[in-house]
Every structure is written in C-alpha cells, then in structure tokens.
Design an enzyme around this catalytic site. Structure first.
Site, PDB file in Angstrom:
ATOM      1  N   SER A 284       0.860  -1.188   0.000  1.00  0.00           N
ATOM      2  CA  SER A 284       0.000   0.000   0.000  1.00  0.00           C
ATOM      3  C   SER A 284       0.891   1.231   0.000  1.00  0.00           C
ATOM      4  CB  SER A 284      -0.877   0.018   1.252  1.00  0.00           C
ATOM      5  OG  SER A 284      -0.132   0.462   2.368  1.00  0.00           O
ATOM      6  N   ASP A 285       0.321   2.383  -0.301  1.00  0.00           N
ATOM      7  CA  ASP A 285       1.093   3.597  -0.063  1.00  0.00           C
ATOM      8  C   ASP A 285       0.966   3.920   1.433  1.00  0.00           C
ATOM      9  OD1 ASP A 285       2.742   5.733  -0.337  1.00  0.00           O
ATOM     10  OD2 ASP A 285       1.650   6.678  -1.964  1.00  0.00           O
ATOM     11  N   TRP A 286       1.727   4.868   1.866  1.00  0.00           N
ATOM     12  CA  TRP A 286       1.843   5.176   3.292  1.00  0.00           C
ATOM     13  C   TRP A 286       0.457   5.484   3.894  1.00  0.00           C
ATOM     14  CZ3 TRP A 286       6.520   6.444   6.238  1.00  0.00           C
ATOM     15  CH2 TRP A 286       6.243   6.953   7.510  1.00  0.00           C
ATOM     16  N   GLY A 287      -0.032   4.554   4.705  1.00  0.00           N
ATOM     17  CA  GLY A 287      -1.314   4.786   5.370  1.00  0.00           C
ATOM     18  C   GLY A 287      -2.510   4.822   4.432  1.00  0.00           C
TER      19      GLY A 287
END
Ligand code: BGC
Length: 748
Positions: A284-287
């Site tokens: 995933s991307d950050w958060g």
C-alpha cells in the site's frame, strides 16, 4: 532448505547447494506451511523505522510497540532504515529472535540516485536516452544496496497532464509511450539481470493507479477519468514495468472513479494479478488503507483492512490495519486463508529472489558501503546523465554557447549559488547542500564570472515535510544584481523553483517564477537584454514574458549532484544540449490540463467566429510543445517514406541531416493518428523515437518498424484492438512539426 530447531528457535538453513536449481515455489510453500496466522500477517506488515537501533530503544508509545512487534515476528518489512550498521542490527534482531527467523525486506525511496544524486526523473525523461535512464537507476541501486537497502519504491510511472501537481518531477511526464519505455529502463536498471546479486534491488511500479490525474493538479485529490484514459494513458507504463519484470507494485492514495486504489479489486486483482499475471506483491502507499476511512469507503480501520487485503493489497505500509485486525477478520470469515496465503507467498517469493532467505546479510557489507557509496565513477555517470537532460528552449542569434573567452559574464540569481536546491525533491540518502552550484561550475571554466545573488527565494526552514516560505517582500540584493547586470556583457540569470517546491504535497496554483524572480528578471532586462535564462524547476513553468523577450533559455531542471558542472559545460559549449520536453509547457495555468495527445473536438478551429473549441483570451497552443528542444546545431528532415508491409506491419523512414557546424544529437520522433476508430483516437500519439548522433553535414536514415503494438489501442472494455483504415504520420523533432504522410492499414 531445511528447518531445524536451535536453542528454542526455528532457524532457516539454506546453504546454497552448488549447481542445484531450487524450485522457488516449493521453497515458498514449504516455508508457508510452517507459519502461524500471526506470522503470516507479520510478513504483510511494514513499519517505518523512526528510531535508531544503534541507540537505546525509546520507552513506551509506538516505538516500543514496533520494537516488540519486530521481535515477535509481526513485521515483514521496514522502510527508511539505511546504513549497513542499522540494517544489520535490525535484521539480526529479527533473524535471531523470531521463531522462524524470516529476514526483513528493507525498502526506501531510491528515486534519482542515492548518495550520488542524479537528475530528477522528469529531467532524465527529457534525455529520451533509455541507456542513461537505466544507468541512473543502476547507480542508485548500487549505492542503496551498499547501504543495506534491498527494495526501492520506484520507478514512479504515473502519467500526468497537469503541471500544478508537484509530483510531476518524479515521473516521465505526459506521454504513455515514452513513459512505458522509461519505466522499463528504470526497472532494468534497479533489478539488473540477477535480483539476488548484492548490487541489485527490487523495484516498485507506483502509484497504481491514476494518481497523476488528481483533479486540478492538487495532490491526493479525486481522480475521475474515463475508461479510455485508464487503458490507453494510465495503465501502459505499469504494464511495461510488469513486462520488464518489476517485482512489486505500490497502490495509491487516490480514488479512481469512486473506488480508492488501495481497495480497488479491478486494478489489483483483475488487471494486475489476473490479466497481466503479476507474481510479485503489492504494497500500500503510506497509510493509504487507513485513508479509505476518510474517503468514505471504509467504516473503520478493520473494515479498511478487509477491503484492502481482499482487493489485493498484500502489504500494509504504516496503516496498522493488518497487524491489528487481520487475525479477527480471518477468524470471522471476512478474509479467507487463501487470500492471506496468496499475499504471503508473493512477499516470500520476492525475499527468496533477493537472496535474503539464503543470506539475510547479503546487503550488509561494510566494505561495499565504504567503497561504493558516492564513488567517483557514480559522479561521472551523474554528470553525463545531467548533461543529456538539459533542454535548450530558445537561442536567438546564437547567443549560446558562450565563448570561453567571453568577457564580463554576470551570473545572477540565488539559485545560481544554491548547493541544496539542485538536488531536487525525493533524494533520501544524499547529503544536504552537496550539489555543485552553477557558480562553482562556471568559475571552474571561466575567470570572467561575477556573481550577484539578488533577493532570496525562500525564507526560513527548508524541510521535506514543511511548507516552504517563499520570499515575496525582502528585496535585499536587488540593487547589486541590477548593478552587475549593467556592467556585464552577458547576463546568465538562474531562476526557477527551489528543489523542494515540487514533490509530494507541493502542488502549485501559479506556475510563474515564484517570489521576486519575475521582478528581478524584468529589472535586469531593463538594463541588459543580453540574457541567458537558466531555468531550474521540477515541473513545466508558465513563463510567456521571458519566452517572448529573453534571447536564450536553457531548461536545467534539478539536475542533482553534478548540476553546476553540467550547466556550465553546456553554457560554454562543451556539451551540446539534446534533451526534449517530456511535458508540454503552458502559457498560463488556465490552459491546464494541457497535453499534446488530446482528442479532437467536434469543433476544431481556428474559425472566424467564436463557435469553436478555444479560449477567448489565450491560444490553445502550449508555450513549448511536448518533444520540443533545440540544439547548438540544426537538423533538417526530408524524404519521408511510408510502406505498408501487411495488416499489422508498417515501415516509416525519413532522412535527418545535421545542417549546422557542430556535432549534435537529435531525438527523431514518430507520431500517428488513427483517423477513424471505434473509439475516437487522439489527434496524435507518439509511437516511436530514436536518439541519433550526427557530425556536421552528416545525414542518417531513421527507420521505424511499426507493429500491432504501435498501431492498436485499448477499447473501453480493455481489449487491445487493431483496426484497419487511414492513419496520418508525423516524423520530426517535436510533436508540433515535421514531415507528414499517411497510410491505409489493410484488414487482417
Ligand atoms: C509516497 C510514496 C513513497 C512512500 C514511502 C508516500 O508518501 O506517496 O511514493 O514511496 O511515501 O516513502
């Protein structure tokens, strides 16, 4: 490989058996069979390393929790941990203290070099030199791997048509064909031919998908685009990266037509892992899993984790959704063991391929770290790539190149002495203020260079995560700059954006020269018109005032460690510029999104009345078109020949001659227009390019062999189709001019 119990821990022993080819899937499966659900979820969890493992572990809070999780096998990957000593310590802790001792994979944004900084990716794309692009990624991988890193979050392959978006600096610009070629070259550079070698790292195609189409160029904004754009503009560079063997993908923050990319099963399951048969993993991307709550797509973090994992997001970066909720989601039957096993298999496969399972310390060699990081040959490579990335936008009266005997050169502008800004954004691993400045570069060649800084561009803190404060009021330095301009024979004015004015979270609503720079430009012009404007910027700028008055303009982007040398060598003629714009430059923000490969309207113009598709107060044309760039020499195109060889085969050739007095390189570009199709096609599309080198007077025949790949397109249901009928051809030195031809593609 055989597991055996040692001092209470299951240790993975996998002495490489010489000459014996191991079956990767069998190894992955045998490891998977030994894992508990918690350990599997651990592999699917990535944490940011915000504390020093070499120092005391901070008490309490998240740091303590993360530390405990590492020791109990609940973490499979770390990001932002670099340096052999740090990586080794953390790896040792995990390998020795967890039950199965499965090593971590260490990820980092290696975007344009590491310690040695290469030009920002947009600038590298301007080189149209795939060898140079690959070389840059190769050096970045060599240095990062020598510092313990085994995975980069690159290449960023987002197509974008809006220069307001700060992340345009990270990609290859507006065109999917060029973007696909650049994506493949970068993957090759990072991963090399043997992923398990200690100097290669896993690459990551990001951000899947549509992130570059953020509405109004505002970062993280909604993406709402049609299927034709998804299939024909957004996905091709990702597909090219997958075909080049990229081992990981990163999804993105945005919604795509209402569905967040992180929870988007169509993208991740149907297209990527289904149609394209991708065997690596998706992070995933950050958060970004967490952010699905804010999108109004998930009720809470548990729901977000369920949606993300079921949609095919295999590893959770910093949302804490999997570590906290995946176990109960499996127990409640909301996520199947099959989904978890598939994700873990993918992650383990990449760890095996990197050689981490065989040797967790493969990337931890202090000697390599000492000798390779920032090596002289890396700087030499960075200089070469920087020189190729420069684009000459204007050169009236042959003002450039400057003679080395030129007297009284006034160098003006705060960016001319900057050693930090030219490193650009996204340059973790570099040393602050380590770039060669333009001032240093020019003074190394000529003693005639006098410098005046002019007003400052930024006031206060310059920090990756903080808003920059642009100086609009303090005119200190203006007078000295004008005085120097007055007494100079030629003025080299270095203007543009600070290196941290582009990048993540750095969208701009205005695209002129920021701060007091336009005022400075006009004041200098009032006293001395003999100006060479050197632009340093991370995105296309709208500079119509300068373009119509200043005689010479050199686009120098943020060129990295060797910036000043590359620029100075180009100014003084030791380098003949050969770059071409990978993005259209607008005349004004009001024209955005602006891209050459747009569709036709039902009311093309120009027309004498108002009833055609246009602005009443600005032309439709860009300031500088896609593919544009001049040289100190000149090239003439002639003798276009188009030959239809069969239903899916066409050959196009043209002759290109260097008609000037200097050797130079030209990027010969081929564009097609499919005149009538079942889904309307753009007015032109890049379908081939070659960078050639010609001596004065020399000519070459450049031939393009077009196949179905170049002649077809994706339908609105994602099928690749090739349709017979009339095509227009354009072969030239930019997207706006060249030799024109046509052909009729026969039925199969
Ligand atoms: C960016 C990614 C990057 C990640 C890790 C995110 O904010 O969108 O491109 O790889 O951070 O640094």
């Amino acid at each position: 490989m055989c597991p055996f119990l040692l001092a209470g821990f299951l240790v993975w022993f996998s002495a490489p058996l010489a000459g014996q080819k191991k079956d990767l899937d069998a190894r992955v499966d045998s490891l998977l069979r030994l894992m508990t659900l918690e350990e599997k979820i651990g592999q699917m969890t990535q944490y940011n390393g915000f504390w020093e493992v070499t120092g005391p572990v901070p008490a309490g809070g998240d740091a303590k929790k993360k530390y405990d999780h590492l020791k109990s096998g609940q973490v499979g990957s770390m990001l932002n941990v670099t340096g052999v000593e740090n990586v080794r310590k953390m790896q040792e802790m995990v390998v020795k203290e967890t039950r199965l001792g499965i090593p971590l994979i260490f990820g980092l944004d290696v975007i344009h070099g590491h310690r040695t900084v290469f030009p920002i990716p947009l600038a590298e794309a301007a080189s149209w030199d795939l060898g140079a692009v690959e070389k840059s990624a190769r050096v970045g991988a060599t240095e990062a791997s020598a510092r313990g890193v085994n995975w980069t979050f690159g290449p960023m392959v987002d197509i974008t048509r809006d220069a307001r978006w700060g992340r345009v600096m990270e990609g290859a610009g507006e065109d999917p064909y060029l973007g696909a070629k650049v994506a493949a070259a970068r993957v090759k550079g990072f991963q090399g031919s043997d992923l398990s070698a200690p100097n290669t790292i896993a690459a990551c195609a990001k951000h899947f998908a549509g992130y570059g189409f953020a509405e109004a160029g505002k970062d993280y904004n909604t993406v709402d685009v049609g299927t034709s754009t998804i299939f024909n503009a957004i996905l091709p560079p990702f597909k090219a990266a997958a075909e080049a063997g990229v081992r990981t993908f990163m999804n993105s923050f945005n919604v795509l037509n209402g569905i967040p990319a992180t929870g988007n099963a169509f993208l991740q399951r149907e297209v990527l892992k289904g149609k394209w048969g991708f065997t690596g993993f998706v992070v995933s991307d950050w958060g970004s899993a967490w952010e699905m709550i804010d999108h109004g797509f998930a009720r809470d973090l548990k729901h977000a984790a369920e949606l993300a994992v079921n949609a095919g997001s295999d590893m959770d970066m910093e949302s804490y959704g999997y570590v906290n909720h995946l176990k109960s989601l499996v127990e409640e039957g909301k996520v199947t063991m099959g989904v978890v096993d598939d994700a873990v298999r993918r992650i383990l496969r990449v760890k095996f391929e990197l050689g981490l399972i065989d040797d967790p310390y493969r990337y931890c060699d202090e000697n390599r770290e000492k000798t390779l990081v920032g090596a002289a040959e890396h700087h030499a490579a960075a200089l070469e790539v920087a020189k190729k990335s420069i684009v000459l936008l204007k050169n009236e009266g042959g003002l450039l190149p400057l003679s080395k005997n030129q007297k009284k050169i006034g160098l003006i502008g705060v960016l001319a002495s900057e050693k930090n800004s030219p490193l650009g954004s996204w340059r973790f691993g570099s040393i602050d203020s380590s770039a060669v400045s333009v001032l240093e570069g020019m003074q190394a060649i000529s003693r005639e260079v006098r410098f005046a800084q002019g007003p400052s561009l930024v006031s206060g803190v310059v920090d990756f995560g903080q808003e920059l404060k642009i100086n609009n009021t303090d005119r200190t330095g203006m007078k000295e700059a004008i005085a120097l301009a007055k007494k100079s024979d030629v003025v080299v004015l270095v203007l543009g954006e600070h290196g941290l004015q582009s990048g993540e979270g750095r969208s701009r609503a205005y695209l002129g020269l920021p701060g007091l720079q336009q005022e400075l430009l006009e004041a200098v012009y009032a006293v001395n018109k003999n100006i060479v404007l050197v632009l340093m910027n991370g995105r296309p700028l709208a500079i119509p005032w300068a373009a119509s008055r200043v005689p010479a303009i050199l686009e120098a982007w943020h060129l990295g460690s060797e910036s000043g040398n590359a620029i100075a060598q180009t100014l003084f003629g030791d380098n003949n510029p050969s770059g071409k714009l990978p993005m259209s430059f607008p005349k004004t923000v009001g024209q955005l999104p602006l891209y050459y490969n747009h569709y036709a309207t039902g009311r093309p113009g120009p027309k004498p009345d108002v009833f055609w598709s246009h602005y009443t107060d600005e032309s439709n044309d860009p300031l500088y078109p896609f593919g544009f760039g001049l040289s100190y020499t000149a090239f003439a195109y002639s003798d276009l020949q188009v030959q239809v060889l069969g239903p899916g085969r066409v050959s196009v050739q043209a002759s290109v001659k260097n008609t000037g007095n200097l050797a130079g390189e030209e990027v010969v570009q081929l564009y097609l227009r499919d005149k009538v199709a079942s889904v309307a096609r753009p007015v032109k599309e890049l379908k081939g390019f070659r960078k050639i080198s010609l001596k004065p007077g020399e000519a070459a025949t450049v031939r393009f062999d077009l196949s179905e790949e170049e002649l077809g397109f994706y339908s609105n249901t994602g099928e690749f189709v090739v349709e017979p009928g009339e095509f227009e051809v354009l072969v030239g030195g930019n997207s706006n001019e060249g030799l024109k031809g046509r052909f009729e593609l026969p039925k199969k």
